[in-house]
Design an enzyme around this catalytic site. Structure first.
Site, PDB file in Angstrom:
ATOM      1  N   SER A  21      31.739  93.570  49.052  1.00 47.44           N
ATOM      2  CA  SER A  21      33.193  93.750  49.039  1.00 47.44           C
ATOM      3  C   SER A  21      33.564  95.219  48.813  1.00 47.44           C
ATOM      4  O   SER A  21      32.988  95.899  47.964  1.00 47.44           O
ATOM      5  CB  SER A  21      33.813  92.919  47.913  1.00 47.44           C
ATOM      6  OG  SER A  21      35.183  93.238  47.796  1.00 47.44           O
ATOM      7  N   LYS A  72      39.262  81.330  50.406  1.00 45.55           N
ATOM      8  CA  LYS A  72      40.679  81.604  50.689  1.00 45.55           C
ATOM      9  C   LYS A  72      41.527  80.348  50.919  1.00 45.55           C
ATOM     10  O   LYS A  72      42.715  80.355  50.617  1.00 45.55           O
ATOM     11  CB  LYS A  72      40.800  82.518  51.912  1.00 45.55           C
ATOM     12  CG  LYS A  72      40.398  83.956  51.652  1.00 45.55           C
ATOM     13  CD  LYS A  72      40.649  84.772  52.900  1.00 45.55           C
ATOM     14  CE  LYS A  72      40.414  86.238  52.659  1.00 45.55           C
ATOM     15  NZ  LYS A  72      40.959  87.063  53.736  1.00 45.55           N
ATOM     16  N   ASN A  93      44.914  85.376  49.483  1.00 44.50           N
ATOM     17  CA  ASN A  93      43.950  86.453  49.192  1.00 44.50           C
ATOM     18  C   ASN A  93      44.263  87.179  47.879  1.00 44.50           C
ATOM     19  O   ASN A  93      43.490  88.041  47.469  1.00 44.50           O
ATOM     20  CB  ASN A  93      43.851  87.458  50.352  1.00 44.50           C
ATOM     21  CG  ASN A  93      45.027  88.407  50.421  1.00 44.50           C
ATOM     22  OD1 ASN A  93      46.085  88.141  49.828  1.00 44.50           O
ATOM     23  ND2 ASN A  93      44.873  89.497  51.135  1.00 44.50           N
ATOM     24  N   ASP A 108      47.700  90.057  53.593  1.00 45.86           N
ATOM     25  CA  ASP A 108      47.196  90.568  54.881  1.00 45.86           C
ATOM     26  C   ASP A 108      48.328  90.863  55.868  1.00 45.86           C
ATOM     27  O   ASP A 108      48.194  91.762  56.709  1.00 45.86           O
ATOM     28  CB  ASP A 108      46.226  89.564  55.518  1.00 45.86           C
ATOM     29  CG  ASP A 108      44.835  89.630  54.914  1.00 45.86           C
ATOM     30  OD1 ASP A 108      44.512  90.641  54.260  1.00 45.86           O
ATOM     31  OD2 ASP A 108      44.066  88.668  55.093  1.00 45.86           O
ATOM     32  N   ASN A 133      41.130  83.619  67.502  1.00 51.96           N
ATOM     33  CA  ASN A 133      42.008  82.660  66.824  1.00 51.96           C
ATOM     34  C   ASN A 133      41.365  82.173  65.523  1.00 51.96           C
ATOM     35  O   ASN A 133      41.390  81.000  65.200  1.00 51.96           O
ATOM     36  CB  ASN A 133      42.347  81.489  67.747  1.00 51.96           C
ATOM     37  CG  ASN A 133      41.111  80.801  68.293  1.00 51.96           C
ATOM     38  OD1 ASN A 133      40.336  81.401  69.036  1.00 51.96           O
ATOM     39  ND2 ASN A 133      40.890  79.562  67.920  1.00 51.96           N
ATOM     40  N   ALA A 136      41.764  85.890  60.487  1.00 49.04           N
ATOM     41  CA  ALA A 136      42.589  87.105  60.552  1.00 49.04           C
ATOM     42  C   ALA A 136      43.697  86.969  61.584  1.00 49.04           C
ATOM     43  O   ALA A 136      44.805  87.505  61.396  1.00 49.04           O
ATOM     44  CB  ALA A 136      41.706  88.312  60.865  1.00 49.04           C
TER      45      ALA A 136
HETATM   46  P1  NAP Z   1      36.773  84.504  61.914  1.00 46.03           P
HETATM   47  O1  NAP Z   1      37.671  83.611  61.134  1.00 46.03           O
HETATM   48  O2  NAP Z   1      35.329  84.193  62.009  1.00 46.03           O
HETATM   49  O3  NAP Z   1      37.371  84.549  63.416  1.00 46.03           O
HETATM   50  C1  NAP Z   1      36.756  85.278  64.441  1.00 46.03           C
HETATM   51  C2  NAP Z   1      37.391  84.912  65.784  1.00 46.03           C
HETATM   52  O4  NAP Z   1      36.715  85.686  66.784  1.00 46.03           O
HETATM   53  C3  NAP Z   1      37.243  83.441  66.171  1.00 46.03           C
HETATM   54  O5  NAP Z   1      38.367  83.043  66.906  1.00 46.03           O
HETATM   55  C4  NAP Z   1      36.006  83.467  67.083  1.00 46.03           C
HETATM   56  O6  NAP Z   1      36.002  82.446  68.035  1.00 46.03           O
HETATM   57  C5  NAP Z   1      36.197  84.795  67.772  1.00 46.03           C
HETATM   58  N1  NAP Z   1      34.931  85.321  68.254  1.00 46.03           N
HETATM   59  C6  NAP Z   1      33.847  85.690  67.523  1.00 46.03           C
HETATM   60  N2  NAP Z   1      32.861  86.126  68.327  1.00 46.03           N
HETATM   61  C7  NAP Z   1      33.329  86.006  69.602  1.00 46.03           C
HETATM   62  C8  NAP Z   1      32.774  86.300  70.865  1.00 46.03           C
HETATM   63  N3  NAP Z   1      31.540  86.804  71.008  1.00 46.03           N
HETATM   64  N4  NAP Z   1      33.539  86.054  71.963  1.00 46.03           N
HETATM   65  C9  NAP Z   1      34.779  85.554  71.844  1.00 46.03           C
HETATM   66  N5  NAP Z   1      35.372  85.272  70.667  1.00 46.03           N
HETATM   67  C10 NAP Z   1      34.643  85.499  69.550  1.00 46.03           C
HETATM   68  O7  NAP Z   1      36.849  85.997  61.390  1.00 46.03           O
HETATM   69  P2  NAP Z   1      38.136  86.723  60.765  1.00 46.03           P
HETATM   70  O8  NAP Z   1      38.115  86.575  59.289  1.00 46.03           O
HETATM   71  O9  NAP Z   1      39.339  86.283  61.512  1.00 46.03           O
HETATM   72  O10 NAP Z   1      37.794  88.270  61.054  1.00 46.03           O
HETATM   73  C11 NAP Z   1      37.831  88.776  62.358  1.00 46.03           C
HETATM   74  C12 NAP Z   1      37.669  90.283  62.348  1.00 46.03           C
HETATM   75  O11 NAP Z   1      38.768  90.880  61.677  1.00 46.03           O
HETATM   76  C13 NAP Z   1      36.411  90.775  61.605  1.00 46.03           C
HETATM   77  O12 NAP Z   1      35.891  91.870  62.314  1.00 46.03           O
HETATM   78  C14 NAP Z   1      36.940  91.221  60.265  1.00 46.03           C
HETATM   79  O13 NAP Z   1      36.144  92.218  59.678  1.00 46.03           O
HETATM   80  C15 NAP Z   1      38.298  91.766  60.663  1.00 46.03           C
HETATM   81  N6  NAP Z   1      39.267  91.754  59.557  1.00 46.03           N
HETATM   82  C16 NAP Z   1      39.782  92.938  59.153  1.00 46.03           C
HETATM   83  C17 NAP Z   1      40.724  92.953  58.140  1.00 46.03           C
HETATM   84  C18 NAP Z   1      41.313  94.260  57.705  1.00 46.03           C
HETATM   85  O14 NAP Z   1      41.892  94.321  56.625  1.00 46.03           O
HETATM   86  N7  NAP Z   1      41.210  95.296  58.495  1.00 46.03           N
HETATM   87  C19 NAP Z   1      41.134  91.756  57.529  1.00 46.03           C
HETATM   88  C20 NAP Z   1      40.567  90.559  57.983  1.00 46.03           C
HETATM   89  C21 NAP Z   1      39.629  90.567  58.996  1.00 46.03           C
HETATM   90  P3  NAP Z   1      35.501  80.949  67.674  1.00 46.03           P
HETATM   91  O15 NAP Z   1      36.464  80.426  66.670  1.00 46.03           O
HETATM   92  O16 NAP Z   1      35.551  80.269  68.989  1.00 46.03           O
HETATM   93  O17 NAP Z   1      34.119  81.119  67.115  1.00 46.03           O
END
Ligand code: NAP
Length: 288
Positions: A21, A72, A93, A108, A133, A136
């Site tokens: 973290s 979460k 969060n 967020d 979807n 995040a």
């Molecule tokens: P998550 O819940 O695992 O969601 C990821 C999404 O991306 C899902 O819809 C997944 O599809 C899709 N995905 C993953 N690999 C894929 C691929 N190869 N092709 C097509 N779609 C794909 O993750 P999350 O928590 O939303 O986080 C997503 C990103 O946002 C991460 O990189 C994270 O570090 C970043 N983030 C940043 C912040 C910030 O403060 N900057 C905050 C939160 C998250 P499926 O559902 O079909 O698997």
């Protein structure tokens, strides 16, 4: 460095795993800059121990805490109050103690919106395309709803998950008109998109050369559009570089990370967070 004594108040972050973290880095930098008698620590909590941990936090007068994966959603029934925005996103969060018990929200959306607010746009005329979807993406949708975007188009690869995602917003405290799409529709979606958000992990370090968009499809990004990648390492990501080549504005995920943390700190401390200190602490730590 400030001394931790018998009067030092405790803040923390719970998750499992938690050792990667970044929250302790930015929050302790902020606490030091403000000269406060607090310390912010990473607390590993296994899913089966969540209820015990929360009860224990009240017993030891923990002032507030952040929540990360996998707690979460699971924490929601353990809280006495949950904000509308956290209910809409379906995830908390940030938690703090009130006279009624534990209150939770999700910062967020504040984090996501912060770097967009400097752009003077009539958001009611804009179309947002959100790639992914997952968790995040829910904060991004809530953010687009707060902006008042005319259309929010969510792109995913799993039709069932997409349908469930759309359905979850129908009865949400933050209503939003959104449509769902599969990746093959991108060539027709991108030219009209004013805001394109990558909420997938594609392109995240160490996969720096990956992008959610093939080069040929990225050429459909409109000049002047805003491309926003939630990923913060590398910076810029390949997706942002592709967008910049089309004359788009690029925003990386660092500011969202900093601003969601600053919003949480302001809830716990009741005073303005030193955002620049938090940003620099993360930049130094990540080598950006
Ligand atoms: P998550 O819940 O695992 O969601 C990821 C999404 O991306 C899902 O819809 C997944 O599809 C899709 N995905 C993953 N690999 C894929 C691929 N190869 N092709 C097509 N779609 C794909 O993750 P999350 O928590 O939303 O986080 C997503 C990103 O946002 C991460 O990189 C994270 O570090 C970043 N983030 C940043 C912040 C910030 O403060 N900057 C905050 C939160 C998250 P499926 O559902 O079909 O698997």
């Amino acid at each position: 460095m400030k001394l931790i004594t018998g009067t030092t108040k405790l803040l923390g972050v719970i998750g499992n795993p938690i050792k990667h973290s970044l929250s302790p880095v930015m929050h302790n930098a902020a606490i030091a800059a403000l000269g406060l008698d607090y310390v912010y620590v990473a607390l590993p909590v296994a899913p089966s121990d969540l209820a015990t941990a929360i009860a224990g936090f009240a017993a030891i007068d923990l002032r507030g805490f952040s929540i990360t994966i996998p707690h979460k959603q699971a924490i929601i029934p353990l809280l006495n109050q949950v904000s509308d925005v956290a209910q809409a996103i379906g995830a908390v969060n940030t938690v703090w103690r009130t006279e009624q018990g534990w209150s939770g929200t999700n910062t967020d959306v504040i984090g996501f919106l912060a770097p967009l607010k400097i752009y003077d746009r009539d958001w009611s005329q804009t179309t947002a395309v959100i790639l992914g979807n997952g968790g995040a993406a829910r904060a991004v949708v809530a953010g687009c709803a707060q902006l008042g975007c005319a259309a929010v188009k969510v792109v995913g690869r799993d039709r069932q998950k997409l349908a469930a995602f759309q359905q979850s917003w129908v009865t949400s405290p933050i209503p939003v008109e959104l449509s769902i799409h599969t990746w093959d529709e991108l060539p027709s979606l991108l030219p009209d998109a004013d805001l394109i958000v990558n909420s997938t992990p594609i392109g995240m370090h160490p996969h720096d050369q990956a992008s959610p968009l093939e080069d040929a499809i990225a050429t459909q990004i409109a000049q002047g559009a805003i491309a926003y990648d939630l990923i913060y390492t590398p910076s810029p990501t390949r997706f942002l570089r592709q967008a910049q080549q089309q004359g788009a504005i690029a925003i990386d995920g660092l500011e969202m990370l900093v601003q969601q943390g600053a919003a949480a700190l302001e809830i716990w401390l009741g005073q303005t967070a030193p955002v620049e200190v938090m940003r620099q602490a993360l930049r130094d730590y990540l080598g950006l």
